[in-house]
Scaffold this motif. Structure first.
Motif, mmCIF file in Angstrom:
data_model
loop_
_atom_site.group_PDB
_atom_site.id
_atom_site.type_symbol
_atom_site.label_atom_id
_atom_site.label_comp_id
_atom_site.label_asym_id
_atom_site.label_seq_id
_atom_site.Cartn_x
_atom_site.Cartn_y
_atom_site.Cartn_z
ATOM 1 N N SER A 7 -46.762 72.770 -35.068
ATOM 2 C CA SER A 7 -46.106 71.487 -35.286
ATOM 3 C C SER A 7 -44.705 71.520 -34.684
ATOM 4 O O SER A 7 -44.017 72.543 -34.738
ATOM 5 C CB SER A 7 -46.009 71.174 -36.781
ATOM 6 O OG SER A 7 -47.293 71.016 -37.334
ATOM 7 N N PHE A 8 -44.288 70.426 -34.105
ATOM 8 C CA PHE A 8 -42.960 70.304 -33.501
ATOM 9 C C PHE A 8 -42.176 69.236 -34.256
ATOM 10 O O PHE A 8 -42.753 68.221 -34.635
ATOM 11 C CB PHE A 8 -43.095 69.919 -32.016
ATOM 12 C CG PHE A 8 -41.798 69.973 -31.265
ATOM 13 C CD1 PHE A 8 -41.380 71.145 -30.654
ATOM 14 C CD2 PHE A 8 -40.977 68.858 -31.185
ATOM 15 C CE1 PHE A 8 -40.173 71.195 -29.974
ATOM 16 C CE2 PHE A 8 -39.771 68.902 -30.520
ATOM 17 C CZ PHE A 8 -39.372 70.079 -29.906
ATOM 18 N N PRO A 9 -40.850 69.441 -34.491
ATOM 19 C CA PRO A 9 -40.034 70.554 -34.015
ATOM 20 C C PRO A 9 -40.215 71.805 -34.859
ATOM 21 O O PRO A 9 -40.609 71.738 -36.019
ATOM 22 C CB PRO A 9 -38.614 70.013 -34.137
ATOM 23 C CG PRO A 9 -38.694 69.035 -35.264
ATOM 24 C CD PRO A 9 -40.053 68.394 -35.153
ATOM 25 N N MET A 10 -39.893 72.935 -34.258
ATOM 26 C CA MET A 10 -40.000 74.227 -34.911
ATOM 27 C C MET A 10 -38.586 74.714 -35.235
ATOM 28 O O MET A 10 -37.713 74.686 -34.371
ATOM 29 C CB MET A 10 -40.698 75.220 -33.985
ATOM 30 C CG MET A 10 -42.079 74.752 -33.555
ATOM 31 S SD MET A 10 -42.541 75.404 -31.943
ATOM 32 C CE MET A 10 -44.010 74.410 -31.599
ATOM 33 N N TYR B 170 -41.964 79.832 -29.734
ATOM 34 C CA TYR B 170 -41.739 79.662 -28.295
ATOM 35 C C TYR B 170 -42.245 80.865 -27.503
ATOM 36 O O TYR B 170 -42.884 80.710 -26.451
ATOM 37 C CB TYR B 170 -40.254 79.442 -28.011
ATOM 38 C CG TYR B 170 -39.744 78.058 -28.334
ATOM 39 C CD1 TYR B 170 -40.545 77.108 -28.960
ATOM 40 C CD2 TYR B 170 -38.437 77.688 -28.008
ATOM 41 C CE1 TYR B 170 -40.077 75.846 -29.263
ATOM 42 C CE2 TYR B 170 -37.949 76.425 -28.299
ATOM 43 C CZ TYR B 170 -38.767 75.508 -28.926
ATOM 44 O OH TYR B 170 -38.287 74.246 -29.212
ATOM 45 N N VAL C 26 -48.896 70.544 -29.021
ATOM 46 C CA VAL C 26 -48.215 70.624 -30.309
ATOM 47 C C VAL C 26 -48.349 69.283 -31.019
ATOM 48 O O VAL C 26 -48.567 68.239 -30.395
ATOM 49 C CB VAL C 26 -46.721 71.001 -30.152
ATOM 50 C CG1 VAL C 26 -46.574 72.383 -29.553
ATOM 51 C CG2 VAL C 26 -45.966 69.971 -29.326
ATOM 52 N N ALA D 71 -46.624 70.756 -24.540
ATOM 53 C CA ALA D 71 -45.353 71.483 -24.551
ATOM 54 C C ALA D 71 -45.370 72.523 -23.432
ATOM 55 O O ALA D 71 -46.298 73.333 -23.338
ATOM 56 C CB ALA D 71 -45.133 72.172 -25.893
ATOM 57 N N SER E 5 -43.349 75.641 -21.876
ATOM 58 C CA SER E 5 -42.388 76.591 -22.433
ATOM 59 C C SER E 5 -41.915 77.669 -21.474
ATOM 60 O O SER E 5 -40.942 78.360 -21.768
ATOM 61 C CB SER E 5 -42.988 77.251 -23.683
ATOM 62 O OG SER E 5 -44.281 77.759 -23.409
ATOM 63 N N ARG F 167 -34.560 69.041 -26.915
ATOM 64 C CA ARG F 167 -35.489 67.901 -27.046
ATOM 65 C C ARG F 167 -35.194 66.789 -26.051
ATOM 66 O O ARG F 167 -35.855 65.758 -26.057
ATOM 67 C CB ARG F 167 -35.410 67.341 -28.462
ATOM 68 C CG ARG F 167 -35.668 68.381 -29.535
ATOM 69 C CD ARG F 167 -35.607 67.780 -30.922
ATOM 70 N NE ARG F 167 -35.518 68.812 -31.936
ATOM 71 C CZ ARG F 167 -35.488 68.587 -33.235
ATOM 72 N NH1 ARG F 167 -35.548 67.342 -33.678
ATOM 73 N NH2 ARG F 167 -35.402 69.576 -34.099
ATOM 74 N N LEU G 27 -39.556 72.265 -22.749
ATOM 75 C CA LEU G 27 -38.675 72.941 -23.698
ATOM 76 C C LEU G 27 -37.678 73.825 -22.963
ATOM 77 O O LEU G 27 -37.946 74.994 -22.667
ATOM 78 C CB LEU G 27 -39.510 73.765 -24.674
ATOM 79 C CG LEU G 27 -40.543 72.966 -25.484
ATOM 80 C CD1 LEU G 27 -41.425 73.897 -26.297
ATOM 81 C CD2 LEU G 27 -39.845 71.958 -26.392
#
Length: 406
Positions: A11-14, A26, A38, A48, A50, A293, A319
């Motif tokens: 789940s985002f945000p982490m 990440y 995510v 996402a 990364s 973000r 990200l």
């Protein structure tokens, strides 16, 4: 390969950890190939990205859009944002080419390294005035409210040409607009107040130009567009500049100082040799990546990335904080230290939407650190670093209070 589109992972945000460390997820996402799904707070699933190499590649792709009105645009704030709505005019960070190209060209010469150099002296004066007040007051003092916020607000208002007597009203309404707890009614009222205030200033500068950015934007608009000034466009441009030129820089100043004070060895090195300050700023930008973000996007066509197809019309999070902590690029990225390759970071984004005000941001952060080192060399945290609180749900990651003493 990414997970199937209907099976989002984390789940985002982490939440960040330790307190400056990146979300542990990440590293796991980079290890899984760097293109994963995510789940957002509203239940939607987005892609996402990364890894550093993939972030750079994707941010150069012409099939990515920054249009926040698209129904698939990631809701990074968790409060609905502008998704699915009509987009206000002039918001540069919301524009795609060719419109974006026109207005970015209008602003490029305003934020060159050379022009920013002329601002160093007045910026240092603003900072010294605030430090005077800090030194004359009680200890401990919160450097967020005593230094980071007022300096960045004053700088952007000075640059734009907003009269000093209107600064407070301007900033109060913009803070409400950006606040996560502002009601829809208060947000609408503040938007109307800002439009009125800035619209009046544009009209005044059109009639009586001054040596400020608003006056120059009036002239540049007529030259670029070949038409009478569209006040709504200029209001949007000015709003975007103020937001981007204040919130993220204030977050970097306050949180960056916290990092320096938590790393006394590095801080002592800087105090002994102030020529290291620019390198320290680049490392702080990489290490903190407060605008993680800000590089949300939506695809306008199918995009192939590292063996994965990201379909058209889907939300994407690039990200930059994860990219800036990619072990394939930065040695021991979780540590803060002066390193030769810090400037490779993506803290200001990449490609055509790379932050236009990055030279101003660097100047402000450097100037604050330099003046603090010169005037308050004994500066230290008044509480343990683990007692600091951070805005985990804000658009820009930041320490909420920074109590210091000396």
């Amino acid at each position: 390969m990414s997970e199937p589109a209907d099976e989002p992972g984390a789940s985002f945000p982490m939440p960040r950890t330790c307190p400056f460390g990146m979300p542990p997820e990440y590293q796991k996402m980079r290890g899984e190939g760097g293109v994963t799904r995510v789940r957002m707070p509203d239940g939607s699933a987005v892609w996402a990205v990364s890894r550093y190499d993939l972030a750079r590649e994707l941010l150069m792709n012409e099939h990515l859009s920054v249009f926040r009105g698209h129904v698939a645009f990631p809701d990074v704030t968790g409060r609905g944002g502008a998704r699915g709505s009509i987009q206000p005019k002039g918001m540069l960070t919301w524009m795609d080419p060719p419109e974006h190209s026109v207005y970015r060209r209008m602003l490029m010469n305003e934020f060159t390294y050379r022009r920013m150099g002329h601002l160093r002296e007045p910026i240092e004066r603003f900072i010294d005035t605030r430090i005077d007040e800090v030194l004359a007051g009680p200890r401990p003092v919160d450097l967020v409210t005593a230094l980071a916020l007022p300096v960045t607000r004053q700088v952007i208002c000075e640059l734009l040409g907003i009269p000093e007597e209107q600064n407070d009203a301007f900033n109060v309404h913009l803070d409400r607009l950006l606040g996560t707890r502002t009601s829809n009614e208060d947000r609408a009222a503040s938007w109307g107040a800002v439009r009125s205030l800035v619209g009046d200033l544009i009209a005044e500068r059109e009639a009586r130009p001054a040596d400020d950015l608003i006056s120059r934007l009036v002239v540049k608009y007529k030259e670029a567009v070949g038409a009478e000034v569209d006040y709504e466009v200029l209001i949007g441009l000015i709003m975007a500049l103020r937001t981007a030129g204040h919130e993220s820089t204030a977050a970097m100043i306050s949180t960056g100082i916290a990092v320096l004070l938590d790393n006394p060895g590095q801080f002592d090195q800087i105090k002994a040799d102030r020529t290291l300050i620019p390198a320290a700023v680049e490392e702080l930008l990489r290490f903190l990546s407060v605008a993680d973000r800000a590089t949300a996007r939506v695809t306008t066509a199918d995009i192939e990335l590292a063996g994965t197809t990201i379909p058209a019309g889907e939300g994407v999070l690039v990200l930059n904080a994860s990219a800036n902590h990619d072990e394939a690029v930065f040695d021991d990225p979780a540590s803060f230290r002066l390193r030769p390759d810090s400037a490779r970071h993506l803290a200001f984004g990449y490609g055509i939407h790379q932050c236009i005000g990055q030279n101003l941001a660097r100047l402000e952060i450097e100037a604050v650190i330099e003046r603090l080192v010169a005037r308050v060399p004994g500066l230290r945290l008044a509480v343990g670093v683990n007692e600091l609180t951070f805005a985990q749900d804000a658009l820009f990651y930041s320490v909420t209070e920074l109590p210091v003493t000396w």
